[in-house]
Design a protein around this motif. Structure first.
Motif, PDB file in Angstrom:
ATOM      1  N   THR A  56      45.753  45.338  34.861  1.00  0.00           N
ATOM      2  CA  THR A  56      45.090  46.044  33.121  1.00  0.00           C
ATOM      3  C   THR A  56      44.380  47.691  33.964  1.00  0.00           C
ATOM      4  O   THR A  56      44.326  47.578  32.527  1.00  0.00           O
ATOM      5  CB  THR A  56      43.535  44.561  32.975  1.00  0.00           C
ATOM      6  N   LEU A  57      43.802  47.506  34.998  1.00  0.00           N
ATOM      7  CA  LEU A  57      43.360  48.973  35.605  1.00  0.00           C
ATOM      8  C   LEU A  57      44.420  49.734  34.617  1.00  0.00           C
ATOM      9  O   LEU A  57      43.470  51.036  34.658  1.00  0.00           O
ATOM     10  CB  LEU A  57      42.585  49.068  36.701  1.00  0.00           C
ATOM     11  N   ALA A  58      45.110  49.692  35.806  1.00  0.00           N
ATOM     12  CA  ALA A  58      46.509  50.889  35.674  1.00  0.00           C
ATOM     13  C   ALA A  58      46.705  50.627  33.711  1.00  0.00           C
ATOM     14  O   ALA A  58      46.675  51.750  33.529  1.00  0.00           O
ATOM     15  CB  ALA A  58      47.709  49.963  36.086  1.00  0.00           C
ATOM     16  N   LEU A  59      47.209  49.517  33.005  1.00  0.00           N
ATOM     17  CA  LEU A  59      46.900  49.889  31.851  1.00  0.00           C
ATOM     18  C   LEU A  59      46.101  50.423  31.270  1.00  0.00           C
ATOM     19  O   LEU A  59      46.395  50.899  29.985  1.00  0.00           O
ATOM     20  CB  LEU A  59      47.952  48.079  31.598  1.00  0.00           C
ATOM     21  N   ALA A  60      44.856  49.605  31.172  1.00  0.00           N
ATOM     22  CA  ALA A  60      43.505  50.757  30.617  1.00  0.00           C
ATOM     23  C   ALA A  60      43.175  51.905  30.185  1.00  0.00           C
ATOM     24  O   ALA A  60      42.947  52.778  29.839  1.00  0.00           O
ATOM     25  CB  ALA A  60      42.760  50.018  31.191  1.00  0.00           C
ATOM     26  N   LEU A  62      45.965  53.819  31.542  1.00  0.00           N
ATOM     27  CA  LEU A  62      46.681  54.801  31.052  1.00  0.00           C
ATOM     28  C   LEU A  62      46.721  54.472  29.662  1.00  0.00           C
ATOM     29  O   LEU A  62      47.792  54.749  28.725  1.00  0.00           O
ATOM     30  CB  LEU A  62      48.445  53.702  31.973  1.00  0.00           C
ATOM     31  N   GLN A  63      45.682  53.957  29.037  1.00  0.00           N
ATOM     32  CA  GLN A  63      46.029  53.445  27.814  1.00  0.00           C
ATOM     33  C   GLN A  63      46.550  52.950  26.473  1.00  0.00           C
ATOM     34  O   GLN A  63      47.168  53.252  25.534  1.00  0.00           O
ATOM     35  CB  GLN A  63      45.209  54.750  26.919  1.00  0.00           C
ATOM     36  N   LEU A  64      47.457  52.015  27.245  1.00  0.00           N
ATOM     37  CA  LEU A  64      49.008  50.752  27.335  1.00  0.00           C
ATOM     38  C   LEU A  64      48.251  49.341  26.015  1.00  0.00           C
ATOM     39  O   LEU A  64      49.218  48.943  25.965  1.00  0.00           O
ATOM     40  CB  LEU A  64      49.340  50.738  27.875  1.00  0.00           C
ATOM     41  N   ILE A  65      46.591  49.682  26.485  1.00  0.00           N
ATOM     42  CA  ILE A  65      45.794  48.561  25.661  1.00  0.00           C
ATOM     43  C   ILE A  65      44.280  48.916  25.587  1.00  0.00           C
ATOM     44  O   ILE A  65      44.271  50.079  25.711  1.00  0.00           O
ATOM     45  CB  ILE A  65      45.562  47.303  26.925  1.00  0.00           C
ATOM     46  N   HIS A  66      44.255  48.771  24.850  1.00  0.00           N
ATOM     47  CA  HIS A  66      42.858  48.121  23.520  1.00  0.00           C
ATOM     48  C   HIS A  66      41.834  47.386  23.748  1.00  0.00           C
ATOM     49  O   HIS A  66      42.365  47.003  23.468  1.00  0.00           O
ATOM     50  CB  HIS A  66      43.757  49.432  22.606  1.00  0.00           C
ATOM     51  N   TYR A  67      40.942  47.087  23.684  1.00  0.00           N
ATOM     52  CA  TYR A  67      39.938  46.399  23.923  1.00  0.00           C
ATOM     53  C   TYR A  67      38.617  47.067  24.122  1.00  0.00           C
ATOM     54  O   TYR A  67      38.191  48.345  23.968  1.00  0.00           O
ATOM     55  CB  TYR A  67      39.466  46.276  25.233  1.00  0.00           C
ATOM     56  N   LYS A  68      37.807  46.260  23.475  1.00  0.00           N
ATOM     57  CA  LYS A  68      36.330  46.689  23.070  1.00  0.00           C
ATOM     58  C   LYS A  68      35.410  46.477  24.265  1.00  0.00           C
ATOM     59  O   LYS A  68      35.548  45.041  25.318  1.00  0.00           O
ATOM     60  CB  LYS A  68      35.384  45.089  22.115  1.00  0.00           C
ATOM     61  N   THR A  69      34.855  47.223  24.440  1.00  0.00           N
ATOM     62  CA  THR A  69      34.342  47.586  26.101  1.00  0.00           C
ATOM     63  C   THR A  69      33.158  46.852  26.028  1.00  0.00           C
ATOM     64  O   THR A  69      32.471  45.676  26.834  1.00  0.00           O
ATOM     65  CB  THR A  69      33.479  48.789  26.327  1.00  0.00           C
ATOM     66  N   ALA A  70      32.483  46.570  25.301  1.00  0.00           N
ATOM     67  CA  ALA A  70      30.975  45.235  24.635  1.00  0.00           C
ATOM     68  C   ALA A  70      31.419  44.142  24.857  1.00  0.00           C
ATOM     69  O   ALA A  70      31.161  43.024  25.615  1.00  0.00           O
ATOM     70  CB  ALA A  70      30.547  45.165  23.843  1.00  0.00           C
ATOM     71  N   LEU A  71      33.020  43.504  25.030  1.00  0.00           N
ATOM     72  CA  LEU A  71      33.505  42.459  24.669  1.00  0.00           C
ATOM     73  C   LEU A  71      33.792  41.952  26.245  1.00  0.00           C
ATOM     74  O   LEU A  71      33.495  41.388  26.434  1.00  0.00           O
ATOM     75  CB  LEU A  71      34.567  42.382  24.378  1.00  0.00           C
ATOM     76  N   ILE A  72      34.236  43.115  26.989  1.00  0.00           N
ATOM     77  CA  ILE A  72      34.598  42.807  28.681  1.00  0.00           C
ATOM     78  C   ILE A  72      33.014  42.540  29.380  1.00  0.00           C
ATOM     79  O   ILE A  72      33.376  42.200  30.046  1.00  0.00           O
ATOM     80  CB  ILE A  72      35.864  44.587  28.856  1.00  0.00           C
ATOM     81  N   GLU A  73      32.018  42.710  28.719  1.00  0.00           N
ATOM     82  CA  GLU A  73      31.111  43.608  29.833  1.00  0.00           C
ATOM     83  C   GLU A  73      30.336  41.851  29.263  1.00  0.00           C
ATOM     84  O   GLU A  73      29.743  41.670  30.161  1.00  0.00           O
ATOM     85  CB  GLU A  73      30.435  44.574  29.006  1.00  0.00           C
ATOM     86  N   LEU A  74      30.653  41.614  28.337  1.00  0.00           N
ATOM     87  CA  LEU A  74      30.376  39.639  28.293  1.00  0.00           C
ATOM     88  C   LEU A  74      30.964  38.844  28.857  1.00  0.00           C
ATOM     89  O   LEU A  74      30.634  37.791  29.356  1.00  0.00           O
ATOM     90  CB  LEU A  74      30.550  39.635  26.818  1.00  0.00           C
ATOM     91  N   LEU A 111      43.117  35.441  39.755  1.00  0.00           N
ATOM     92  CA  LEU A 111      44.723  36.407  39.123  1.00  0.00           C
ATOM     93  C   LEU A 111      43.900  36.697  37.425  1.00  0.00           C
ATOM     94  O   LEU A 111      44.056  37.717  36.891  1.00  0.00           O
ATOM     95  CB  LEU A 111      45.621  35.772  39.083  1.00  0.00           C
ATOM     96  N   LEU A 112      43.909  35.305  36.928  1.00  0.00           N
ATOM     97  CA  LEU A 112      42.980  35.646  35.510  1.00  0.00           C
ATOM     98  C   LEU A 112      41.779  36.260  35.408  1.00  0.00           C
ATOM     99  O   LEU A 112      41.854  37.396  34.510  1.00  0.00           O
ATOM    100  CB  LEU A 112      43.354  33.979  34.714  1.00  0.00           C
ATOM    101  N   PHE A 113      40.903  36.185  36.445  1.00  0.00           N
ATOM    102  CA  PHE A 113      39.708  37.073  35.586  1.00  0.00           C
ATOM    103  C   PHE A 113      39.627  38.056  36.352  1.00  0.00           C
ATOM    104  O   PHE A 113      39.031  39.248  36.594  1.00  0.00           O
ATOM    105  CB  PHE A 113      38.658  35.699  36.385  1.00  0.00           C
ATOM    106  N   GLY A 114      40.731  38.648  37.235  1.00  0.00           N
ATOM    107  CA  GLY A 114      41.013  39.220  37.813  1.00  0.00           C
ATOM    108  C   GLY A 114      41.502  40.696  36.899  1.00  0.00           C
ATOM    109  O   GLY A 114      40.836  42.069  36.408  1.00  0.00           O
ATOM    110  N   LEU A 115      42.401  40.103  35.784  1.00  0.00           N
ATOM    111  CA  LEU A 115      42.745  40.998  34.510  1.00  0.00           C
ATOM    112  C   LEU A 115      41.571  41.330  33.588  1.00  0.00           C
ATOM    113  O   LEU A 115      41.541  42.440  33.985  1.00  0.00           O
ATOM    114  CB  LEU A 115      44.031  40.384  33.781  1.00  0.00           C
ATOM    115  N   ILE A 116      40.416  40.719  33.471  1.00  0.00           N
ATOM    116  CA  ILE A 116      39.129  40.634  31.989  1.00  0.00           C
ATOM    117  C   ILE A 116      38.292  41.826  33.593  1.00  0.00           C
ATOM    118  O   ILE A 116      37.887  43.256  32.771  1.00  0.00           O
ATOM    119  CB  ILE A 116      38.601  39.605  33.224  1.00  0.00           C
ATOM    120  N   HIS A 117      38.362  42.039  35.078  1.00  0.00           N
ATOM    121  CA  HIS A 117      37.493  43.152  35.614  1.00  0.00           C
ATOM    122  C   HIS A 117      38.165  43.959  36.010  1.00  0.00           C
ATOM    123  O   HIS A 117      38.024  44.374  35.689  1.00  0.00           O
ATOM    124  CB  HIS A 117      37.428  42.186  36.682  1.00  0.00           C
ATOM    125  N   GLY A 118      40.088  44.171  35.526  1.00  0.00           N
ATOM    126  CA  GLY A 118      40.159  45.276  36.273  1.00  0.00           C
ATOM    127  C   GLY A 118      39.546  45.832  34.373  1.00  0.00           C
ATOM    128  O   GLY A 118      40.303  47.708  35.090  1.00  0.00           O
TER     129      GLY A 118
END
Length: 202
Positions: A56-60, A62-74, A111-118
């Motif tokens: 997700t670090l790579a995808l985000a 490279l702007q291939l995925i989009h999300y709310k920053t505030a949601l990720i911080e939660l 692995l799954l939680f790593g996606l969120i932290h990325g």
């Protein structure tokens, strides 16, 4: 200094920075149930987390995925809380070398939680990249820096565990419960103080 080394250092500093201790708490929660003799299991666990956040670090970035920053911080402190709470129910395999369902599920969870932290890491990296012509090299260097930082944190935790169990002669169960309880409490505090959660509850 070569750009690769610069981004390597930035990745290392980012995950080891006490000011952004949420990622440190997560690594602590992952390692809390293990002893230094189980370093191979810890390495697999941290590698699973690395694979997740690398994707997700790579995808985000490279702007291939989009999300709310505030949601990720939660979501990040929620992943920490879940990991810490799961520690209270962990069971050791009955035979040496055997893997319990709980152990396997921890690898999947990491692995799954790593996606969120990325996605959380990507916010910082994007702010550093600015108008870089190519982000592949900085992305790789930053990821390696994160991994090195994680390994340093793991080394400190396992060393502390050795001291507590073998020098202070504390029981393993007590140490696991104490460290996991502290992490869970800090994660809960981060969740309660999260502004996005406050907005959702209005």
């Amino acid at each position: 200094m070569d750009d690769f080394l610069i981004y390597l250092r930035l990745g290392f500093d980012h995950i080891t920075d006490p000011g952004g201790y949420d990622h440190i708490l997560f690594v602590i929660a992952l390692c809390a149930i293990y002893t230094p003799g189980q370093w191979r299991q810890v390495l697999i666990l941290v590698t699973a987390f690395t694979i997740g956040h690398s994707i997700t670090l790579a995808l985000a970035t490279l702007q291939l995925i989009h999300y709310k920053t505030a949601l990720i911080e939660l979501l990040i402190p929620i992943t920490i809380l879940i990991t810490a709470v799961v520690n209270f129910f962990f069971q050791e395999p009955k035979s040496r070398g055997a893997k319990t369902v709980t152990q396997r599920s921890r690898y999947v969870l990491a692995l799954l939680f790593g996606l969120i932290h990325g996605m959380g890491f990507s916010n910082y990296l994007r702010s550093l990249l600015g108008r870089e012509a190519s982000i592949v090299k900085p992305l790789l260097a930053f990821n390696l820096g994160l991994e090195l930082g994680q390994l340093v944190i793991v080394g400190i935790i396992l060393t502390l565990t050795y001291i507590i169990l073998n020098v202070a002669r504390s029981s393993r169960l007590r140490w696991t419960l104490v460290i996991s309880g502290i992490v869970a409490g800090m994660a809960l505090s981060l969740i309660i103080e999260n502004e996005y959660l406050g907005e959702l509850m209005k």
